[in-house]
Write an enzyme that holds these catalytic residues in place. Structure first.
Site, PDB file in Angstrom:
ATOM      1  N   ASP A  34      27.557  46.001  38.117  1.00 33.03           N
ATOM      2  CA  ASP A  34      26.471  45.276  37.449  1.00 33.03           C
ATOM      3  C   ASP A  34      25.387  44.751  38.398  1.00 33.03           C
ATOM      4  OD1 ASP A  34      28.334  43.476  38.367  1.00 33.03           O
ATOM      5  OD2 ASP A  34      28.693  42.488  36.450  1.00 33.03           O
ATOM      6  N   ASP A  75      39.740  42.838  43.884  1.00 29.37           N
ATOM      7  CA  ASP A  75      39.642  44.197  43.369  1.00 29.37           C
ATOM      8  C   ASP A  75      39.537  45.157  44.533  1.00 29.37           C
ATOM      9  OD1 ASP A  75      39.461  43.614  40.486  1.00 29.37           O
ATOM     10  OD2 ASP A  75      37.628  42.578  41.088  1.00 29.37           O
ATOM     11  N   ASP A  97      39.977  36.487  42.170  1.00 27.60           N
ATOM     12  CA  ASP A  97      40.870  37.646  42.103  1.00 27.60           C
ATOM     13  C   ASP A  97      40.355  38.712  43.060  1.00 27.60           C
ATOM     14  OD1 ASP A  97      38.599  38.515  40.665  1.00 27.60           O
ATOM     15  OD2 ASP A  97      39.548  37.972  38.773  1.00 27.60           O
TER      16      ASP A  97
HETATM   17  P1  ATP Z   1      34.623  36.471  39.010  1.00 32.95           P
HETATM   18  O1  ATP Z   1      34.344  35.517  40.095  1.00 32.95           O
HETATM   19  O2  ATP Z   1      34.420  35.905  37.685  1.00 32.95           O
HETATM   20  O3  ATP Z   1      35.933  37.191  39.160  1.00 32.95           O
HETATM   21  P2  ATP Z   1      33.593  39.102  39.460  1.00 32.95           P
HETATM   22  O4  ATP Z   1      32.238  39.616  39.812  1.00 32.95           O
HETATM   23  O5  ATP Z   1      34.681  39.380  40.423  1.00 32.95           O
HETATM   24  O6  ATP Z   1      33.450  37.576  39.161  1.00 32.95           O
HETATM   25  P3  ATP Z   1      35.228  40.570  37.610  1.00 32.95           P
HETATM   26  O7  ATP Z   1      35.254  40.508  36.131  1.00 32.95           O
HETATM   27  O8  ATP Z   1      36.419  40.158  38.378  1.00 32.95           O
HETATM   28  O9  ATP Z   1      33.965  39.686  38.046  1.00 32.95           O
HETATM   29  O10 ATP Z   1      34.788  42.044  37.976  1.00 32.95           O
HETATM   30  C1  ATP Z   1      34.969  42.617  39.260  1.00 32.95           C
HETATM   31  C2  ATP Z   1      33.816  43.567  39.600  1.00 32.95           C
HETATM   32  O11 ATP Z   1      33.751  44.618  38.639  1.00 32.95           O
HETATM   33  C3  ATP Z   1      32.438  42.924  39.584  1.00 32.95           C
HETATM   34  O12 ATP Z   1      32.144  42.272  40.789  1.00 32.95           O
HETATM   35  C4  ATP Z   1      31.545  44.130  39.337  1.00 32.95           C
HETATM   36  O13 ATP Z   1      31.342  44.871  40.517  1.00 32.95           O
HETATM   37  C5  ATP Z   1      32.390  44.952  38.382  1.00 32.95           C
HETATM   38  N1  ATP Z   1      32.078  44.636  36.968  1.00 32.95           N
HETATM   39  C6  ATP Z   1      32.707  43.707  36.190  1.00 32.95           C
HETATM   40  N2  ATP Z   1      32.187  43.676  34.957  1.00 32.95           N
HETATM   41  C7  ATP Z   1      31.227  44.612  34.934  1.00 32.95           C
HETATM   42  C8  ATP Z   1      30.327  45.100  33.924  1.00 32.95           C
HETATM   43  N3  ATP Z   1      30.320  44.559  32.701  1.00 32.95           N
HETATM   44  N4  ATP Z   1      29.468  46.095  34.255  1.00 32.95           N
HETATM   45  C9  ATP Z   1      29.476  46.628  35.499  1.00 32.95           C
HETATM   46  N5  ATP Z   1      30.278  46.231  36.472  1.00 32.95           N
HETATM   47  C10 ATP Z   1      31.153  45.242  36.214  1.00 32.95           C
HETATM   48 MG    MG Z   2      36.679  38.936  40.125  1.00 30.97          MG
END
Ligand code: ATP
Ligand code: MG
Length: 399
Positions: free
Chosen positions: A110, A34, A32
Site C-alpha cells: 500500500d 512479516d 507483528d
Molecule cells: P501495523 O503496525 O498495524 O501492523 P502494518 O503496516 O504492519 O501495520 P499489516 O496489516 O501488519 O500492517 O500488514 C503488513 C504489510 O502488508 C503492510 O506493511 C503492507 O506492506 C502490506 N499490506 C497490508 N494491508 C495491505 C493492503 N490493504 N494493500 C496493500 N498492502 C497491504
Molecule cells: Mg504489521
C-alpha cells in the site's frame, strides 16, 4: 531472525518487510513481523515444525513461536493481462493469487514506507518505491495512482488514517484528497473485515486522534451511519463529546496497561442511535425499559450489516445499555443486585461518561460511587469474618 536464516540456509531469498521494518527504522516496537520470500507456501512449511498454511486463494504460512505467529508470504506479482476477471466494476481486486518477484511484491503494497525490505545478506534496506525518503520526511504516500489503489482495496483509506495517526505522519496530498471523494467505496467491504479494521482503529492506543481524523476525512459516517444520522438529527454536541471522552479514556487505559474491550467502545459509538430510537418508541408509548431493549436490538442489528460485531461483544454491549435505567433504582435490594452484576463496572463507567457530558445527574453517579465503596467495605468485612471462621475451624481441627 530464525525464520529468515533458515530460509536462507535452504537457498531461498527472504526479507523482513512491511510494518516491522518501518517501525524499527522509526525506533518503535513492531506489533507483528512479516517475512517475504521466493519460497512457495509448501516449501516454507517443509522447513518448520510449527507451520500452518492459511488463506484459500492466496496461501501464506504462519510459523508459530509460542503464541506468536510470524507471517511468511511468497512474493506476489501484478496480475497483468487477465486483470478484468479479477476486478469489480468499482475497480476492487477480487483475487490476487499470482506469485511474482520482489520488485512486483513491493509495488503491490500500500504505502511506500510499508514497502521496505530488510536484507540479511548485507543488512541493507531494499527500497523500490523511495520509501526511505518518505520515512525520513514523515510522509505516508500510496504507491502508484491513489484513486486506482483505493479502488482496488478501499480499506487502504482506513489504513492511511490509522497509520498516519499512529506514526504521526502526514498523508501526502494526492493520497489524502482521493480519500475525500472515495469514502463511499467502504460500503462494499465485508462486515467482518471492517470489524477487524475498526478494532485496530480504536484499540491501538490512538483512538481519540484516529476518530477525529476519520471524521475529518469523512470516513466515520461509513463506519457508523446510524450514529451520524442520529447526531445530525438530535444536533446535540454532547453526543460527540461522549464519544471523544470514551476515546481518550480508552487511550489512557491502554497506556496504563489496563484491559479494554470493543464492547464498551461500541456501546459508546452506537449510543446516540439507541437514544434516538428510544425517543421515537417512547412516542408510541412503549414502556421505557422495553423501548431501550428494542432500540438496542434494532441498532445492533443494523450496525452488524456494516460492521459485524461478534456475539461475545454485542451481548455485553447491549447489557451495558440495558443496565442504564437500573441505576435510577437506588433501593438497597436492587442496588446490591446491580452491583453484583458481572457487567456492573462497565455499565457504571458508561454512566460516569454520560454524567460528564450532562446526560445524567452527577449526584446519581456520586451515590453509586459511594455505594460501591460501602459495598467494598462490606465485602472486606465479610471476607475478614469468613477468614476468622475458617481460622477457628482449623484451630478446632488441630485439637
Ligand atoms: P501495523 O503496525 O498495524 O501492523 P502494518 O503496516 O504492519 O501495520 P499489516 O496489516 O501488519 O500492517 O500488514 C503488513 C504489510 O502488508 C503492510 O506493511 C503492507 O506492506 C502490506 N499490506 C497490508 N494491508 C495491505 C493492503 N490493504 N494493500 C496493500 N498492502 C497491504
Ligand atoms: Mg504489521
Amino acid at each position: 531472525m530464525r525464520v529468515l536464516y533458515r530460509l536462507r540456509a535452504k537457498g531461498y531469498d527472504s526479507y523482513l518487510v512491511g510494518g516491522s521494518v518501518r517501525d524499527i527504522l522509526l525506533g518503535k516496537e513492531p506489533k507483528d513481523f512479516d517475512i517475504a520470500t521466493n519460497a512457495r507456501p509448501e516449501q516454507i512449511c517443509a522447513l518448520f515444525h510449527r507451520c500452518r498454511l492459511i488463506g484459500r486463494r492466496f496461501r501464506l504460512a504462519h510459523i508459530y513461536f509460542g503464541r506468536e505467529a510470524i507471517e511468511v508470504v511468497t512474493f506476489r506479482g501484478a496480475d497483468s493481462g487477465t486483470q478484468q476477471e479479477h476486478v469489480t466494476e468499482s475497480g476492487r481486486i477480487l483475487s490476487d493469487n499470482v506469485f511474482g518477484n520482489i520488485e512486483e511484491d513491493a509495488l503491490r503494497r500500500d504505502f511506500t514506507v510499508n514497502a521496505l525490505y530488510y536484507n540479511i545478506e548485507d543488512f541493507s534496506i531494499v527500497d523500490y518505491t523511495d520509501g526511505m525518503t518518505d520515512l525520513r520526511a514523515g510522509v505516508l504516500r500510496l504507491i502508484g495512482d491513489p484513486e486506482t489503489r483505493y479502488r482496488e482495496d478501499p480499506v487502504r483509506m482506513l489504513r492511511a488514517v490509522r497509520l498516519a495517526t499512529k506514526l504521526d505522519f502526514i498523508i501526502d496530498k494526492a493520497s489524502a484528497e482521493a480519500i475525500e471523494t472515495l469514502g463511499d467505496l467502504l460500503q462494499d467491504i465485508s462486515a467482518s473485515r471492517l470489524f477487524e479494521e475498526v478494532r485496530k482503529l480504536f484499540l491501538s492506543g490512538a483512538a481519540a486522534a484516529t476518530c477525529q481524523a476519520l471524521r475529518e476525512y469523512g470516513l466515520f459516517q461509513y463506519l457508523f451511519p446510524e450514529t451520524c444520522k442520529a447526531i445530525a438529527h438530535s444536533n446535540a454536541s454532547s453526543d460527540w463529546l461522549l464519544i471523544e471522552k470514551a476515546m481518550y479514556n480508552t487511550d489512557e487505559r491502554i497506556r496504563e496497561d489496563k484491559p479494554v474491550t470493543p464492547a464498551f467502545l461500541l456501546a459508546v459509538l452506537l449510543w446516540p442511535a439507541v437514544k434516538e430510537l428510544v425517543t421515537q418508541r417512547r412516542f408510541s408509548r412503549v414502556p421505557p425499559a422495553q423501548a431501550l431493549d428494542q432500540a438496542g436490538a434494532v441498532v445492533a442489528g443494523e450496525q452488524s450489516q456494516v460492521i459485524s460485531i461478534p456475539k461475545r461483544f454485542s451481548h455485553p454491549m447491549r447489557e451495558i445499555w440495558r443496565m442504564q435505567p437500573r441505576f435510577d433504582q437506588t433501593g438497597k435490594k436492587s442496588a446490591e443486585r446491580l452491583m453484583h452484576h458481572p457487567r456492573f463496572r462497565a455499565a457504571y463507567d458508561f454512566l460516569l461518561l454520560r454524567s460528564e457530558v450532562g446526560e445524567v445527574d452527577p449526584e446519581l453517579v456520586q451515590w453509586w460511587t459511594a455505594a460501591q465503596l460501602g459495598n467494598e467495605e462490606l465485602q472486606r468485612k465479610r471476607a475478614a469474618s469468613a477468614r476468622r471462621r475458617r481460622g477457628r475451624k482449623r484451630h478446632r481441627g488441630t485439637h
